[in-house]
Motif scaffolding. Structure first.
Motif, mmCIF file in Angstrom:
data_model
loop_
_atom_site.group_PDB
_atom_site.id
_atom_site.type_symbol
_atom_site.label_atom_id
_atom_site.label_comp_id
_atom_site.label_asym_id
_atom_site.label_seq_id
_atom_site.Cartn_x
_atom_site.Cartn_y
_atom_site.Cartn_z
ATOM 1 N N CYS A 73 -2.438 -8.314 7.039
ATOM 2 C CA CYS A 73 -2.610 -9.532 6.254
ATOM 3 C C CYS A 73 -1.234 -10.068 5.926
ATOM 4 N N HIS B 254 -5.506 -4.099 8.369
ATOM 5 C CA HIS B 254 -6.879 -3.901 7.901
ATOM 6 C C HIS B 254 -7.789 -3.645 9.101
ATOM 7 N N CYS C 186 -4.151 -8.319 -1.139
ATOM 8 C CA CYS C 186 -4.792 -9.520 -0.591
ATOM 9 C C CYS C 186 -6.260 -9.617 -1.010
ATOM 10 N N CYS D 101 -5.820 -3.374 -1.199
ATOM 11 C CA CYS D 101 -4.650 -4.192 -0.869
ATOM 12 C C CYS D 101 -4.551 -5.370 -1.822
ATOM 13 N N ALA E 62 0.427 -8.970 2.328
ATOM 14 C CA ALA E 62 1.120 -7.700 2.097
ATOM 15 C C ALA E 62 2.017 -7.310 3.271
#
Ligand SMILES: [Zn+2]
Length: 431
Positions: free
Chosen positions: A248, A256, A313, A311, A251
């Motif tokens: 992502c 992912h 995100c 995370c 981060a």
């Protein structure tokens, strides 16, 4: 922005319930439809009804690349051939090719997972995507293509090769997102310079790079040269193709993995034992939803670790550390294990080198030899011989210090190492 909020931010408990249901269904399907798996499961004395928890996955057999080769071309398909709408195949450079197939739903799921990846990378339907992954039997080109269309972006299906034309298209179409192997991106940067174009002046803002191992140092180098965010994407044709996992933008710290479709495990590559969370080991993937070519516990040979910490995100899907090496790529030099990525890190951290290199392994008598050819940065070319010799010694010293092997380092002139239009061939093993 998150493409599929409900799934990508699903609480872990809910996700595990979904995974178990899909795992049970998968084992039933392969037991009923794939003679290869029925035989393997019978040999282990496991029946589909024995899978009562996710931990029971350890009783299932592994699948290896060789199993796909042994069942070439369609022997592992779990649906009648009429239901298969697409075939892809690996190049088979190290043995017989492997063939993979997709049903309509498989293709749809793949496009959705690639759309998720694009959005995780920071792309949206407003973007123009320059796709320099090869189109054809290789999964890279079409995988990215369908994902960009699913997202609603404007896809430019350039494919690999024709580098001068690619530079022209970059200038004329003004893409905001580019997809390619990291090594081909380096080649495109060089070709742009040669054409008198400053690639940093283009509207490009995101690069999605994968299909070959690359390092954090390579990321920093690409981001600096292009003035973009460089995102790592992961996939392999046996499992699906690109989009199995993607970083992502928020981060840029781990990829992912689409756990609603793929169940990951980390094992000890030597013993096959499952390792506790956080350990570095070989990534093993079970495809939970694939219809045409479902695989139980596929051994990827890629070394990584998994991080289940949520995370920033907002996605709850596990993060896979960037691939630390492939057990297939590991070089054994006079008894010492060396990964090409470790050599790449050292080269890119040394000022005065260009990101183009080749590793040549040979044998002199009974001794392994390691030679590393690195291109000098154009800016350092004017340096006197003494400066260049010092640079060679510096790299040699770092390699000895960090990797424990003695290497001959040879600086070569810019543009003398062959450029690749797809996956880079960086190792020449003459043993
Ligand atoms: Zn994230």
């Amino acid at each position: 922005m998150i493409y599929d909020v409900e799934t990508e931010t699903m609480p872990r408990e809910e996700l595990e319930t979904l995974q178990l249901k899909r795992l049970q269904n998968l084992v039933e399907r392969v037991y009923a439809n794939v003679p290869f798996y029925r035989k393997r499961l019978d040999e282990k004395g496991v029946k589909p009804a024995d899978i009562r928890s996710l931990a029971d996955i350890q009783y299932l057999p592994f699948t290896e690349k060789q199993d796909l080769r042994n069942n070439y071309p369609f022997g592992l398909f779990a649906v009648p051939r009429e239901n298969v709408v697409r075939i892809h195949s690996s190049s088979g450079t190290t043995g017989k090719a492997t063939v993979v197939g997709y049903t309509k739903r498989d293709v749809k799921n793949w496009a959705t997972l690639m759309a998720r990846s694009f959005m995780a990378a920071g792309a949206s339907s407003a973007d123009i995507v320059h796709n320099a992954y090869g189109y054809g039997l290789f999964t890279g080109g079409l995988g990215v293509h369908y994902g960009a269309e699913e997202l609603g972006a404007t896809i430019v299906p350039v494919s690999g090769g024709g580098t001068r034309r690619q530079v022209q298209l970059l200038r004329d179409f003004g893409p905001t997102v580019i997809c390619s192997t990291p090594s081909y991106m380096q080649y495109l940067i060089e070709a742009s310079n040669d054409a008198g174009m400053d690639i940093r002046e283009l509207p490009l803002r995101v690069g999605i790079f994968g299909a070959e191992p690359w390092t954090e140092e390579m990321r920093r180098d690409l981001e600096a040269r292009l003035g973009i965010t460089a995102i790592d994407i992961y996939g392999l044709s046996e499992i699906m193709g690109p989009g199995v996992a993607c970083e992502c933008r928020a981060a840029q710290n781990g990829l992912h993995l689409a756990e609603d479709h793929f169940l990951p495990e980390i094992i000890d590559p030597k013993t096959g034992e499952t390792l506790p969370p956080g350990s570095v080991g070989e990534l093993v993937i079970t495809t939970l939803t694939k219809e045409a070519l479902p695989l139980l516990r596929y051994r990827t040979r890629d070394l990584t670790k998994l991080d289940y910490v949520p995370c920033k995100c907002g996605r709850t899907l596990v993060r896979m550390h960037r691939i630390m090496g492939r057990s297939d790529d590991m070089l054994i030099i006079r008894g010492v294990n060396v990964f090409p990525s470790q050599i790449e890190s050292i080269i890119l951290e040394t000022e005065g080198t260009a990101p183009h290199y080749q590793i040549i392994v040979g044998r002199h008598g009974s001794l392994d030899t390691l030679e590393i050819q690195v291109e000098v940065d154009e800016k350092f070319l004017s340096d006197e011989i003494r400066g260049l010799q010092a640079l060679e010694r510096k790299i040699q010293k770092s390699i000895k210090e960090f990797l424990g092997v003695t290497a001959k380092v040879k600086l070569v002139e810019p543009k003398t190492i062959q450029r690749s239009e797809g996956k880079a061939k960086r190792i020449i093993d003459q043993r």
